[in-house]
Design a protein around this motif. Structure first.
Motif, PDB file in Angstrom:
ATOM      1  N   ALA A 116      18.833  23.385 -64.259  1.00 54.25           N
ATOM      2  CA  ALA A 116      18.113  23.686 -63.023  1.00 54.25           C
ATOM      3  C   ALA A 116      16.619  23.761 -63.293  1.00 54.25           C
ATOM      4  O   ALA A 116      16.192  24.027 -64.414  1.00 54.25           O
ATOM      5  CB  ALA A 116      18.605  24.997 -62.428  1.00 54.25           C
ATOM      6  N   GLU A 117      15.834  23.555 -62.242  1.00 52.30           N
ATOM      7  CA  GLU A 117      14.381  23.518 -62.385  1.00 52.30           C
ATOM      8  C   GLU A 117      13.868  24.952 -62.590  1.00 52.30           C
ATOM      9  O   GLU A 117      14.128  25.844 -61.779  1.00 52.30           O
ATOM     10  CB  GLU A 117      13.797  22.891 -61.109  1.00 52.30           C
ATOM     11  N   PRO A 118      13.130  25.216 -63.693  1.00 55.13           N
ATOM     12  CA  PRO A 118      12.761  26.603 -64.049  1.00 55.13           C
ATOM     13  C   PRO A 118      12.048  27.384 -62.954  1.00 55.13           C
ATOM     14  O   PRO A 118      12.353  28.551 -62.722  1.00 55.13           O
ATOM     15  CB  PRO A 118      11.850  26.419 -65.267  1.00 55.13           C
ATOM     16  N   LYS A 119      11.086  26.758 -62.286  1.00 53.26           N
ATOM     17  CA  LYS A 119      10.327  27.486 -61.265  1.00 53.26           C
ATOM     18  C   LYS A 119      11.261  27.918 -60.126  1.00 53.26           C
ATOM     19  O   LYS A 119      11.162  29.028 -59.602  1.00 53.26           O
ATOM     20  CB  LYS A 119       9.198  26.573 -60.741  1.00 53.26           C
ATOM     21  N   ARG A 120      12.184  27.028 -59.765  1.00 57.34           N
ATOM     22  CA  ARG A 120      13.162  27.326 -58.713  1.00 57.34           C
ATOM     23  C   ARG A 120      14.057  28.501 -59.137  1.00 57.34           C
ATOM     24  O   ARG A 120      14.305  29.437 -58.381  1.00 57.34           O
ATOM     25  CB  ARG A 120      14.016  26.073 -58.454  1.00 57.34           C
ATOM     26  N   VAL A 121      14.532  28.434 -60.378  1.00 56.00           N
ATOM     27  CA  VAL A 121      15.406  29.488 -60.910  1.00 56.00           C
ATOM     28  C   VAL A 121      14.650  30.820 -60.938  1.00 56.00           C
ATOM     29  O   VAL A 121      15.173  31.874 -60.553  1.00 56.00           O
ATOM     30  CB  VAL A 121      15.880  29.134 -62.337  1.00 56.00           C
ATOM     31  N   CYS A 122      13.401  30.751 -61.367  1.00 60.61           N
ATOM     32  CA  CYS A 122      12.570  31.950 -61.426  1.00 60.61           C
ATOM     33  C   CYS A 122      12.478  32.591 -60.047  1.00 60.61           C
ATOM     34  O   CYS A 122      12.653  33.799 -59.901  1.00 60.61           O
ATOM     35  CB  CYS A 122      11.190  31.578 -61.951  1.00 60.61           C
TER      36      CYS A 122
END
Ligand code: ZN
Ligand code: MN
Length: 487
Positions: free
Chosen positions: A346-352
């Motif tokens: 998953a895309e890190p910024k989205r997960v964050c």
């Protein structure tokens, strides 16, 4: 007013209680809140003729912290007796380490508020045993609870490298994060797992001459707030005292002060004892500890990526803000959960965003950590990918996350059940757009007429389409259709 400038100099002594099952030199349980004097034996009660045995786990935990603080770990350390006369340690000495601590010459990097980091030198770290607790709550006499007596304590001494209350607090907080990441202490301030003793003085420049104020050590602080405030208070007090009396540092005018948490003032306790007052001598009942390269290597292999390294990696590798990266690394299980979701593609910024804005909020309400919410990293990765693919909107992902926690169902099933799948089918959306345009000729005129009203009218039409689809239309697709139709 004369020209006065000053620099704050602070060093810190920290005692950290290690979370071993049993005590430092006997097999009594380390347990907070047990009935008074129920976790004691002849060894920790200091009965004559008993022999202490070193807790190997405590030693390994201490070495692990030493390694994390980049200390030199000597292959040979020993134990010493420190004279101590007080009812909370009945054998009248504390087993500690004097001239050969198990770790020395390291550093700890702290994050600065201005961004970036600062290295604070670590002079030494050694193991010792804690004392019990004197209780003064029973009226005209005192009581003593010896359950804590003999609990393993790691004492860490820093160089006087800190220059403000904020830096001292940053060091204490960072150390708490480290010992928790390493799993060697719960570092629960409320339970007294971390206690601080800052020593503070000032270098004052007045009319071109330099003066040093006497060092004051503040004893036994057990919160970050008290630590920071006491340092700031002491800075003001020493400056005032110097300006009033001109008193400067001389041999032997170090003082010990206590902190009054209610009044927020430090109070003079006594002149500092020098080391010889403690009459240290080698502990005859314990053998020295000799590390082997294999044993040291075994301990070293338990080092993990440290919190500040992780935080900085998140910023560099994933382009997260320093604040977000700090939130994710405040606690190991959250950081590990994040790592796993990202590893799942998953895309890190989205997960964050999902974890900091929704996950941590739910976890806080429930009083647990994200890994205990009953959602899996795979499930959250899946949810993040659904947002990326525009299958659901990011606002819908919040509701899906919440229901995932409640029901344990997967994100795809829930998106269907909750009717949250975004409509991206251009044909169907086009029909709805046509309908909205037919119903709102005035707005259409405003848009096509251009000028001031155009932008607002276009926003209104988009809003009408979203309303008709109960928020399920993909706004990007609707926007494209509107552009096409209104051109
Ligand atoms: Zn015991
Ligand atoms: Mn100590």
């Amino acid at each position: 007013m004369t020209n006065v400038q000053y620099k704050v100099i602070v060093g810190l002594e920290i005692h950290v209680q290690l979370c071993t099952k049993s005590k430092m030199f006997c097999s009594c349980a380390v347990e907070f809140g047990a009935a008074p004097n129920s976790r004691v034996c002849p060894v920790c009660l200091g009965m004559p003729g008993v022999l202490p045995v070193m807790n190997r786990q405590a030693f390994e935990y201490a070495v692990l912290v030493g390694l994390a603080l980049d200390c030199r770990i000597p292959m040979f350390t020993k134990w010493d007796r420190k004279s101590y006369y007080y009812p909370d340690l009945p054998k009248n000495y504390q087993i500690s380490q004097y001239d050969l601590p198990l770790a020395a010459n390291g550093f700890l990097e702290i994050p600065l508020e201005s961004g970036g980091g600062k290295k604070i030198g670590i002079i030494r770290a050694h193991l010792e045993e804690d004392a019990g607790k004197n209780l003064h709550t029973a009226g005209n006499f005192s009581q003593v609870d010896l359950n804590r007596t003999g609990t393993p304590l790691l004492e860490i001494v820093t160089e006087p490298d800190m220059n403000s209350g904020a830096e001292v607090r940053a060091l204490a907080t960072e150390l708490q994060r480290i010992v928790r990441f390493l799993g060697v202490s719960e570092a629960d301030m409320q339970k007294g797992h971390m206690r601080f003793e800052p020593n503070i003085n000032l270098i004052i420049t007045k009319d071109g001459a330099e003066y040093r104020t006497p060092i004051a050590e503040i004893k036994n602080l057990n919160s970050f707030r008290a630590l920071e405030r006491s340092v700031n208070y002491e800075v003001r007090r020493q400056l005032d005292e110097f300006l009033e009396t001109g008193q400067v540092m001389e041999m032997g005018n170090k003082t010990t002060r206590g902190w009054d948490d209610e009044q927020e003032v430090s109070v003079l306790q006594r002149e500092k004892e020098e080391a010889h007052d403690y009459r240290y001598f080698p502990e005859p009942d314990l053998v020295p500890v000799e590390l082997t390269p294999e044993w040291l290597q075994q301990i070293r292999s338990r080092l993990c990526e440290l919190p500040l390294q992780k935080q900085m990696r998140y910023v560099e590798q994933y382009k997260l803000s320093d604040y977000d990266a700090g939130v994710l690394t405040a606690e190991l299980s959250t950081a590990e959960f994040f790592d796993e979701v990202v590893r799942d593609g998953a895309e890190p910024k989205r997960v964050c965003n999902l974890l900091t804005q929704t996950g941590l909020k739910i976890a806080n309400e429930k009083g647990c950590t994200i890994n205990n919410l009953g959602v899996t990293p795979e499930g959250i990765a899946h949810l993040a990918r659904m947002v990326e693919a525009d299958t659901v909107s990011s606002s819908s992902s919040v509701s899906i996350f919440e229901v995932m926690v409640e029901t344990g169902k997967g994100p795809e099933v829930l998106a269907e059940e909750l009717n949250l799948i975004q409509k991206s089918d251009a044909g169907e959306l086009e029909r709805i757009v046509d309908q909205v345009l037919a119903e709102n000729p005035g707005a259409v005129e405003d848009v096509t007429g251009g000028g001031k009203k155009s932008k607002k009218a276009r926003g209104f039409l988009l809003g009408q389409v979203m309303q008709k689809t109960r928020g399920q239309a993909n706004p990007k697709v609707v926007s494209d259709i509107l552009d096409k139709k209104l051109d």
